[in-house]
Design an enzyme around this catalytic site. Structure first.
Site, PDB file in Angstrom:
ATOM      1  NE  ARG A   1     -42.544   1.019   0.478  1.00  0.00           N
ATOM      2  CZ  ARG A   1     -43.000   0.218   1.110  1.00  0.00           C
ATOM      3  NH1 ARG A   1     -42.778  -0.326   2.464  1.00  0.00           N
ATOM      4  NH2 ARG A   1     -44.493  -0.310   0.979  1.00  0.00           N
TER       5      ARG A   1
ATOM      6  CG  ASP B   1     -20.756   8.615   9.722  1.00  0.00           C
ATOM      7  OD1 ASP B   1     -19.854   8.117   8.732  1.00  0.00           O
ATOM      8  OD2 ASP B   1     -21.551   9.572   9.445  1.00  0.00           O
TER       9      ASP B   1
ATOM     10  CE1 TYR C   1     -23.111  16.069   7.119  1.00  0.00           C
ATOM     11  CE2 TYR C   1     -25.050  14.750   7.242  1.00  0.00           C
ATOM     12  CZ  TYR C   1     -24.222  15.663   6.654  1.00  0.00           C
ATOM     13  OH  TYR C   1     -25.140  16.150   5.452  1.00  0.00           O
TER      14      TYR C   1
ATOM     15  CE  LYS D   1     -20.155  13.114   2.246  1.00  0.00           C
ATOM     16  NZ  LYS D   1     -21.894  12.982   1.917  1.00  0.00           N
TER      17      LYS D   1
HETATM   18  C1  LIG Z   1     -19.742  12.226   7.961  1.00  0.00           C
HETATM   19  C2  LIG Z   1     -21.095  12.268   7.263  1.00  0.00           C
HETATM   20  N1  LIG Z   1     -21.924  11.176   7.672  1.00  0.00           N
HETATM   21  C3  LIG Z   1     -23.120  11.177   7.146  1.00  0.00           C
HETATM   22  C4  LIG Z   1     -23.595  12.020   5.896  1.00  0.00           C
HETATM   23  C5  LIG Z   1     -24.856  11.876   5.400  1.00  0.00           C
HETATM   24  O1  LIG Z   1     -24.819  11.324   4.395  1.00  0.00           O
HETATM   25  P1  LIG Z   1     -25.853  11.500   2.860  1.00  0.00           P
HETATM   26  O2  LIG Z   1     -25.533  12.874   2.404  1.00  0.00           O
HETATM   27  O3  LIG Z   1     -25.445  10.541   2.102  1.00  0.00           O
HETATM   28  O4  LIG Z   1     -27.315  11.555   3.446  1.00  0.00           O
HETATM   29  C6  LIG Z   1     -22.532  12.764   5.449  1.00  0.00           C
HETATM   30  C7  LIG Z   1     -22.896  13.868   4.516  1.00  0.00           C
HETATM   31  O5  LIG Z   1     -22.212  14.781   4.063  1.00  0.00           O
HETATM   32  C8  LIG Z   1     -21.658  13.117   6.179  1.00  0.00           C
HETATM   33  O6  LIG Z   1     -20.437  13.939   5.745  1.00  0.00           O
END
Ligand SMILES: Cc1ncc(COP(=O)(O)O)c(C=O)c1O
Length: 400
Positions: A69, A193, A122, A218
């Protein structure tokens, strides 16, 4: 389009980033036994030879993983790779992008404090800010990140600036170098992000950003087989996350998923130029199509935020005209499967309308004016001419 695969010409940022990443990701010092691929340390704990080893490890006089962990060698290999790609001192892997986002933001903000976040961030980051943060007495101000004056007005007194450039539905850009400078002057921690651009097309740390977040689900993974996240930054900032939230919230990355990510990462510098090229070809053709009103792709922006991008990913959106029956268009597509994630090998379509109807009150798109006629494409690795033929026939079938 420029002949160079990045579309930005040799000697520019893009080609430098790609060239750097290519060797970094393909070359490893041999792993135990001369293996070219790291082992998957599928173990929950690591034992000590004797009392002194344990005591020295706990006291920090000696480094050895204790429990998975916290540290795990396969996960650490992935973290080191992402840190190197982002030009960061350190990185931390997580079980999802959201685990990385929540542990990061919560490490730097507490009750009675405030963050400034880009609007249209997001959806689940928005959910975190809208649902959990009020219960913790953390305030969030949403700003139009493309407007530096709006950001400057909201910054005083904030603890953290949360950016996402470009945003992942309308692809609005932020001038990250400028905004980071503004935040730094006031001692405000900055985060971004960077899942869309990835470190082969944008290196936020070189523009002063403190913490770079990824949904590794992604492009970093790239094969739609893993949900994972990572944050990269200075040793001090990652140290704070370790100390405050990482092992206590417990959203660690599994060794097998770290291994899949390492495998995916190796082809990142090959995949991204392909996504970019196909994405640009389709964006251009959509722009000229009679049933399309506008295309939301950073290539068409003249915002200064474009200067930090060395290339374009294959995710963008467009708005169709009133005479397109959106459900019929989406259902007629054969190569674009209907699904929410992106960054993988396969093409996907998301009609904003379906998602806007699903989550009333918890949807930043509804709140911040995304048109229900918006459709998002994740352009995969298929032959682009097959993709275009598919789109053209779907438009024909969907004409009202
Ligand atoms: C731009 C963006 N940031 C963060 C995330 C969150 O990531 P996760 O789905 O791996 O938790 C996503 C998920 O679709 C996303 O599109």
């Amino acid at each position: 389009m420029n002949e160079h695969p990045t579309g930005f010409g040799p000697g520019t940022f893009g080609s430098d980033y790609l060239a750097e990443a290519a060797t970094l990701l393909a070359h490893d010092d041999p792993f135990p036994g001369g293996a070219v691929v790291p082992p998957i340390y599928q173990t929950s704990l690591f034992t000590f030879a004797n009392y002194a080893e344990m005591a020295d490890t706990f006291a920090g006089r000696r480094r050895q993983p204790i429990y998975s962990r916290g540290d795990n060698p396969t996960v650490m290999e992935f973290e080191a790779r992402v840190a190197a790609l982002e030009g960061a001192e350190a990185a931390r892997g997580f079980s999802s992008g959201m685990a990385a986002i929540s542990a990061t933001v919560l490490a730097f903000v507490g009750a009675g404090e405030r963050i400034v976040a880009v609007r249209n961030c997001y959806g689940d980051a928005y959910r975190l800010f809208e649902r959990l943060f009020p219960r913790l007495n953390i305030k969030v101000d949403y700003v139009d990140g493309s407007d530096p004056d709006a950001v400057a007005a909201a910054l005083p007194g904030a603890k953290l600036l949360y950016l996402e450039s470009p945003t992942s539905m309308l692809f609005e850009l932020q001038d990250i170098a400028h905004l980071t400078r503004l935040a730094k002057e006031q001692g405000i921690v900055t985060s971004i992000d960077n899942s869309w651009a990835t470190p082969v097309f944008q290196k936020p740390i070189s523009h002063g950003v403190d913490l770079v977040l990824h949904s590794a689900s992604k492009y970093l993974g790239g094969h739609s087989d893993t949900v994972a996240g990572v944050v990269a930054g200075s040793a001090a900032h990652i140290g704070r996350i370790n100390e405050q939230t990482y092992s206590s919230l417990g959203g660690k990355l599994s060794p097998f998923e770290a291994w899949l990510l390492l495998r995916g990462l190796r082809t990142l510098p090959l995949r991204l130029p392909h996504h970019m090229k196909s994405g640009l070809i389709l964006a251009e053709r959509l722009k000229a199509h009679g049933q399309v009103e506008r295309v939301n792709h950073p290539a068409y922006s003249n915002h200064p935020g474009k200067a930090t991008l060395a290339g374009y990913a294959g995710l963008f959106s467009f708005e169709v005209t009133e005479d397109v029956d959106i459900p019929a268009f989406v259902d007629a597509l054969k190569f674009f499967r209907i699904g929410v994630s992106w960054g993988g090998h396969e093409s996907l379509v998301v009609p904003a309308k379906a998602s806007l109807e699903q989550t009333p009150g918890l949807n930043s798109m509804a709140r911040f004016g995304v048109s229900p006629r918006t459709i998002r494409f994740n352009v995969g690795l298929e032959n682009v001419e097959d993709l275009w033929a598919d789109i053209a026939q779907a438009f024909d079938k969907a004409k009202k």
